[in-house]
Design a protein around this motif. Sequence first.
Motif, PDB file in Angstrom:
ATOM      1  N   GLN A   1     -20.580  -1.596  11.374  1.00  0.00           N
ATOM      2  CA  GLN A   1     -19.723  -1.184  10.485  1.00  0.00           C
ATOM      3  C   GLN A   1     -20.356  -1.023   9.277  1.00  0.00           C
ATOM      4  N   PRO A   2     -19.981  -0.042   8.529  1.00  0.00           N
ATOM      5  CA  PRO A   2     -20.745   0.208   7.324  1.00  0.00           C
ATOM      6  C   PRO A   2     -20.436  -0.933   5.961  1.00  0.00           C
ATOM      7  N   ILE A   3     -21.365  -1.023   5.548  1.00  0.00           N
ATOM      8  CA  ILE A   3     -21.335  -2.245   4.637  1.00  0.00           C
ATOM      9  C   ILE A   3     -20.070  -2.391   3.443  1.00  0.00           C
ATOM     10  N   PHE A   4     -19.580  -1.138   3.160  1.00  0.00           N
ATOM     11  CA  PHE A   4     -18.614  -1.115   2.239  1.00  0.00           C
ATOM     12  C   PHE A   4     -17.142  -1.676   3.001  1.00  0.00           C
ATOM     13  N   LEU A   5     -17.162  -1.337   4.234  1.00  0.00           N
ATOM     14  CA  LEU A   5     -16.272  -2.041   4.973  1.00  0.00           C
ATOM     15  C   LEU A   5     -16.192  -3.486   5.053  1.00  0.00           C
ATOM     16  N   LEU A   6     -17.221  -4.212   5.143  1.00  0.00           N
ATOM     17  CA  LEU A   6     -17.490  -5.570   5.311  1.00  0.00           C
ATOM     18  C   LEU A   6     -17.151  -6.295   3.782  1.00  0.00           C
ATOM     19  N   VAL A   7     -17.761  -5.430   2.799  1.00  0.00           N
ATOM     20  CA  VAL A   7     -17.351  -5.767   1.633  1.00  0.00           C
ATOM     21  C   VAL A   7     -15.814  -6.012   1.351  1.00  0.00           C
ATOM     22  N   ALA A   8     -14.949  -4.906   1.699  1.00  0.00           N
ATOM     23  CA  ALA A   8     -13.482  -4.992   1.617  1.00  0.00           C
ATOM     24  C   ALA A   8     -13.093  -6.089   2.339  1.00  0.00           C
ATOM     25  N   PHE A   9     -13.679  -6.251   3.516  1.00  0.00           N
ATOM     26  CA  PHE A   9     -12.955  -7.263   4.501  1.00  0.00           C
ATOM     27  C   PHE A   9     -13.283  -8.735   3.646  1.00  0.00           C
ATOM     28  N   GLY A  10     -14.472  -8.852   2.978  1.00  0.00           N
ATOM     29  CA  GLY A  10     -14.773 -10.120   2.567  1.00  0.00           C
ATOM     30  C   GLY A  10     -13.763 -10.319   1.154  1.00  0.00           C
ATOM     31  N   ILE A  11     -13.652  -9.192   0.503  1.00  0.00           N
ATOM     32  CA  ILE A  11     -12.554  -9.331  -0.557  1.00  0.00           C
ATOM     33  C   ILE A  11     -11.140  -9.856  -0.042  1.00  0.00           C
ATOM     34  N   PHE A  12     -10.602  -9.331   1.242  1.00  0.00           N
ATOM     35  CA  PHE A  12      -9.497  -9.535   1.697  1.00  0.00           C
ATOM     36  C   PHE A  12      -9.445 -10.836   2.296  1.00  0.00           C
ATOM     37  N   CYS A  13     -10.598 -11.629   2.542  1.00  0.00           N
ATOM     38  CA  CYS A  13     -10.775 -12.748   3.169  1.00  0.00           C
ATOM     39  C   CYS A  13     -10.645 -13.973   1.944  1.00  0.00           C
ATOM     40  N   GLY A  14     -11.208 -13.487   0.670  1.00  0.00           N
ATOM     41  CA  GLY A  14     -10.985 -14.245  -0.568  1.00  0.00           C
ATOM     42  C   GLY A  14      -9.560 -14.573  -0.858  1.00  0.00           C
ATOM     43  N   TYR A  15      -8.488 -13.368  -0.601  1.00  0.00           N
ATOM     44  CA  TYR A  15      -7.376 -13.684  -0.855  1.00  0.00           C
ATOM     45  C   TYR A  15      -6.358 -14.526   0.157  1.00  0.00           C
ATOM     46  N   PHE A  16      -7.037 -13.973   1.345  1.00  0.00           N
ATOM     47  CA  PHE A  16      -6.626 -14.610   2.518  1.00  0.00           C
ATOM     48  C   PHE A  16      -6.681 -16.354   2.538  1.00  0.00           C
ATOM     49  N   TYR A  17      -7.863 -16.508   2.320  1.00  0.00           N
ATOM     50  CA  TYR A  17      -8.193 -18.032   2.174  1.00  0.00           C
ATOM     51  C   TYR A  17      -7.333 -18.711   1.187  1.00  0.00           C
ATOM     52  N   GLY A  18      -7.052 -18.315   0.123  1.00  0.00           N
ATOM     53  CA  GLY A  18      -6.329 -18.832  -1.168  1.00  0.00           C
ATOM     54  C   GLY A  18      -5.043 -18.914  -0.892  1.00  0.00           C
ATOM     55  N   PHE A  19      -4.515 -17.895   0.082  1.00  0.00           N
ATOM     56  CA  PHE A  19      -3.056 -18.003   0.626  1.00  0.00           C
ATOM     57  C   PHE A  19      -2.881 -19.261   1.598  1.00  0.00           C
ATOM     58  N   ILE A  20      -3.915 -19.263   2.655  1.00  0.00           N
ATOM     59  CA  ILE A  20      -3.768 -20.334   3.548  1.00  0.00           C
ATOM     60  C   ILE A  20      -4.042 -21.791   2.964  1.00  0.00           C
ATOM     61  N   VAL A  21      -4.740 -21.981   1.828  1.00  0.00           N
ATOM     62  CA  VAL A  21      -4.916 -23.202   1.104  1.00  0.00           C
ATOM     63  C   VAL A  21      -3.717 -23.380   0.491  1.00  0.00           C
ATOM     64  N   SER A  22      -3.107 -22.662  -0.236  1.00  0.00           N
ATOM     65  CA  SER A  22      -1.870 -22.687  -1.129  1.00  0.00           C
ATOM     66  C   SER A  22      -0.748 -23.311  -0.190  1.00  0.00           C
ATOM     67  N   LEU A  23      -0.693 -22.762   1.087  1.00  0.00           N
ATOM     68  CA  LEU A  23       0.299 -23.404   1.942  1.00  0.00           C
ATOM     69  C   LEU A  23       0.247 -24.887   2.363  1.00  0.00           C
ATOM     70  N   ALA A  24      -0.909 -25.561   1.958  1.00  0.00           N
ATOM     71  CA  ALA A  24      -0.893 -26.980   1.951  1.00  0.00           C
ATOM     72  C   ALA A  24       0.222 -27.574   0.765  1.00  0.00           C
ATOM     73  N   THR A  25      -0.027 -26.862  -0.377  1.00  0.00           N
ATOM     74  CA  THR A  25       0.712 -27.382  -1.425  1.00  0.00           C
ATOM     75  C   THR A  25       2.217 -27.337  -1.045  1.00  0.00           C
ATOM     76  N   PHE A  26       2.472 -26.197  -0.376  1.00  0.00           N
ATOM     77  CA  PHE A  26       4.042 -26.021  -0.150  1.00  0.00           C
ATOM     78  C   PHE A  26       4.524 -27.133   0.864  1.00  0.00           C
ATOM     79  N   THR A  27       3.621 -27.712   1.858  1.00  0.00           N
ATOM     80  CA  THR A  27       3.637 -28.583   2.962  1.00  0.00           C
ATOM     81  C   THR A  27       3.922 -30.132   2.119  1.00  0.00           C
ATOM     82  N   VAL A  28       3.405 -30.270   1.021  1.00  0.00           N
ATOM     83  CA  VAL A  28       3.114 -31.306   0.208  1.00  0.00           C
ATOM     84  C   VAL A  28       4.122 -31.412  -0.714  1.00  0.00           C
ATOM     85  N   ALA A  29       4.224 -30.382  -1.728  1.00  0.00           N
ATOM     86  CA  ALA A  29       5.109 -30.571  -2.978  1.00  0.00           C
ATOM     87  C   ALA A  29       6.346 -29.877  -2.946  1.00  0.00           C
TER      88      ALA A  29
END
Length: 171
Positions: free
Chosen positions: A93-121
């Motif tokens: 894979q070219p590095i720019f695709l991995l960089v794009a995947f890393g950017i996606f994963c930053g937002y994906f991680y935030g979405f999943i962790v934000s689900l914890a607040t929904f389950t609590v609050a």
Amino acid sequence: MNTYKITLIALLAALAVVGRFMFQFIPNVQPVTTLIIISGFFLGPASAIILAVLVTYLSNLFLGMGIWTIWQIVAWAAIGLLSGWIGKTNLKQPIFLLVAFGIFCGYFYGFIVSLATFTVAGKFLPYYIAGLPFDTYHAVGNALFMIVLYPVLTRVFTNYNKQWLLKKNIN
């Protein structure tokens, strides 16, 4: 799982824990997600999931445990699983695709962790929208860490694969 792989996972876990601790003063910027992506890419999904669990547990011993620890494990394990599948399909894979995947994963991680607040609050959207700047920090951090760490770790993993193949052919 052989001794070489276990050692490599342990070294990556130590690097990730130290990196997370060193960058704790910058909100949501840490090398953990990038290291999980790269390890999943080269070592497979199981190794990335093991790394995600180790790093989350060990780093949260220093930084603080809470309900978010479970969701961090879920998010980073899912990222490790996805990157492991990508690595199994094509290691060139070219590095720019991995960089794009890393950017996606930053937002994906935030979405999943934000689900914890929904389950609590019970309030997901306000919490998620308020956290978008921090998810952006995470995404940008992932891109920068990917640019810096991927070329270096590619050499390590290439050397690991050569050593593993040599040992396999000798036995």
